[in-house]
Design a protein around this motif. Structure first.
Motif, mmCIF file in Angstrom:
data_model
loop_
_atom_site.group_PDB
_atom_site.id
_atom_site.type_symbol
_atom_site.label_atom_id
_atom_site.label_comp_id
_atom_site.label_asym_id
_atom_site.label_seq_id
_atom_site.Cartn_x
_atom_site.Cartn_y
_atom_site.Cartn_z
ATOM 1 N N ALA A 61 0.034 4.028 46.840
ATOM 2 C CA ALA A 61 -0.131 4.928 47.983
ATOM 3 C C ALA A 61 -0.275 6.387 47.569
ATOM 4 O O ALA A 61 -0.766 7.210 48.353
ATOM 5 C CB ALA A 61 1.065 4.782 48.925
ATOM 6 N N SER A 62 0.135 6.719 46.362
ATOM 7 C CA SER A 62 0.092 8.110 45.904
ATOM 8 C C SER A 62 -1.325 8.541 45.585
ATOM 9 O O SER A 62 -2.068 7.810 44.931
ATOM 10 C CB SER A 62 0.961 8.287 44.653
ATOM 11 N N VAL A 63 -1.675 9.734 46.035
ATOM 12 C CA VAL A 63 -2.987 10.299 45.727
ATOM 13 C C VAL A 63 -3.071 10.601 44.233
ATOM 14 O O VAL A 63 -4.072 10.315 43.587
ATOM 15 C CB VAL A 63 -3.249 11.571 46.556
ATOM 16 N N VAL A 64 -1.997 11.153 43.683
ATOM 17 C CA VAL A 64 -1.893 11.431 42.249
ATOM 18 C C VAL A 64 -0.696 10.628 41.742
ATOM 19 O O VAL A 64 0.451 11.051 41.875
ATOM 20 C CB VAL A 64 -1.693 12.939 41.963
ATOM 21 N N PRO A 65 -0.949 9.444 41.163
ATOM 22 C CA PRO A 65 0.160 8.598 40.713
ATOM 23 C C PRO A 65 1.003 9.270 39.632
ATOM 24 O O PRO A 65 0.503 10.037 38.814
ATOM 25 C CB PRO A 65 -0.534 7.355 40.161
ATOM 26 N N ASP A 66 2.292 8.967 39.668
ATOM 27 C CA ASP A 66 3.206 9.466 38.641
ATOM 28 C C ASP A 66 2.891 8.811 37.304
ATOM 29 O O ASP A 66 2.370 7.700 37.241
ATOM 30 C CB ASP A 66 4.659 9.124 39.012
ATOM 31 N N GLU A 67 3.245 9.508 36.238
ATOM 32 C CA GLU A 67 3.136 8.927 34.899
ATOM 33 C C GLU A 67 4.107 7.746 34.808
ATOM 34 O O GLU A 67 5.161 7.755 35.459
ATOM 35 C CB GLU A 67 3.502 9.972 33.837
ATOM 36 N N PRO A 68 3.790 6.731 34.004
ATOM 37 C CA PRO A 68 4.732 5.623 33.822
ATOM 38 C C PRO A 68 6.103 6.149 33.395
ATOM 39 O O PRO A 68 6.212 6.999 32.514
ATOM 40 C CB PRO A 68 4.085 4.780 32.717
ATOM 41 N N GLY A 69 7.134 5.668 34.066
ATOM 42 C CA GLY A 69 8.492 6.106 33.795
ATOM 43 C C GLY A 69 8.933 7.287 34.635
ATOM 44 O O GLY A 69 10.100 7.651 34.631
ATOM 45 N N GLN A 70 8.004 7.900 35.377
ATOM 46 C CA GLN A 70 8.317 9.069 36.201
ATOM 47 C C GLN A 70 8.295 8.773 37.700
ATOM 48 O O GLN A 70 8.572 9.642 38.512
ATOM 49 C CB GLN A 70 7.323 10.204 35.911
ATOM 50 N N GLY A 71 7.969 7.550 38.065
ATOM 51 C CA GLY A 71 7.905 7.166 39.478
ATOM 52 C C GLY A 71 9.293 7.056 40.079
ATOM 53 O O GLY A 71 10.309 7.171 39.391
ATOM 54 N N PRO A 72 9.355 6.818 41.380
ATOM 55 C CA PRO A 72 10.657 6.739 42.044
ATOM 56 C C PRO A 72 11.517 5.611 41.481
ATOM 57 O O PRO A 72 11.080 4.474 41.381
ATOM 58 C CB PRO A 72 10.306 6.497 43.514
ATOM 59 N N GLY A 73 12.718 5.961 41.085
ATOM 60 C CA GLY A 73 13.675 4.989 40.570
ATOM 61 C C GLY A 73 13.459 4.552 39.146
ATOM 62 O O GLY A 73 14.285 3.830 38.580
ATOM 63 N N GLU A 74 12.376 4.984 38.524
ATOM 64 C CA GLU A 74 12.072 4.512 37.169
ATOM 65 C C GLU A 74 13.015 5.078 36.120
ATOM 66 O O GLU A 74 13.106 4.528 35.029
ATOM 67 C CB GLU A 74 10.607 4.786 36.821
ATOM 68 N N LYS A 75 13.755 6.115 36.438
ATOM 69 C CA LYS A 75 14.773 6.579 35.490
ATOM 70 C C LYS A 75 15.897 5.567 35.398
ATOM 71 O O LYS A 75 16.638 5.530 34.425
ATOM 72 C CB LYS A 75 15.297 7.974 35.855
#
Length: 128
Positions: free
Chosen positions: A107-121
Motif C-alpha cells: 500500500a505504500s507509495v514509497v516502500p520502506d527498505e527491508p527491515g525498516q517497515g512497521p514492526g520489522e525491528k
C-alpha cells in the motif's frame, strides 16, 4: 413503612431496576493471560487492517501512519509474548502480522527498505 436507609446501589445513583453489572462482568483475575494477549492482538490486527484499507475496496479509513503504529505495537506484543502463549496461539498471530506487514509494503507509495517497515525491528525483514 419503608426503610429509607440508602444502599450502595442507590447511593451510586443506580435504580432498583438497573442490572447488577458486577454480577454480569467477568472478573479480570479469572481471565487467562493467553486469552487477554490474543484478544488484544486480534484488536490490533483488525484495527491495522482497517487502517490499511483492507476492510473494503476504496475504503475511506485508509491511514498508513496509524496502520504503521498498530502493526509495530502488534509485532512487539507477538514477539514478546510468543514464548509465553505457546506456538499454538502465536503462530496464527505471526501469520496475521506478516500479512499486514506485506499489505503495508504494497500500500505504500514509497516502500520502506527491508527491515525498516512497521514492526520489522521486532520481527526482522519481511519478504513475500
Amino acid at each position: 413503612m419503608t426503610d429509607a436507609t440508602p444502599t450502595p446501589a442507590t447511593e451510586a445513583g443506580a435504580t432498583p431496576d438497573a442490572p447488577d453489572y458486577d454480577a454480569m462482568t467477568r472478573d479480570i483475575a479469572d481471565v487467562p493471560a493467553v486469552e487477554v494477549i490474543t484478544t488484544v492482538a486480534v484488536h490490533l490486527l483488525s484495527a491495522a487492517a482497517v487502517n490499511l484499507g483492507l476492510d473494503k475496496p476504496d475504503s475511506e479509513h485508509k491511514d498508513l501512519d496509524e496502520a504503521r503504529k498498530l502493526i509495530t505495537a502488534l509485532a512487539g506484543l507477538v514477539t514478546a509474548s510468543a514464548t509465553e502463549i505457546s506456538s499454538f496461539h502465536a503462530a496464527p498471530l505471526r501469520d496475521g502480522l506478516k500479512s499486514l506487514q506485506l499489505a503495508f509494503r504494497e500500500a505504500s507509495v514509497v516502500p520502506d527498505e527491508p527491515g525498516q517497515g512497521p514492526g520489522e525491528k521486532f520481527t526482522g525483514p519481511v519478504f513475500g
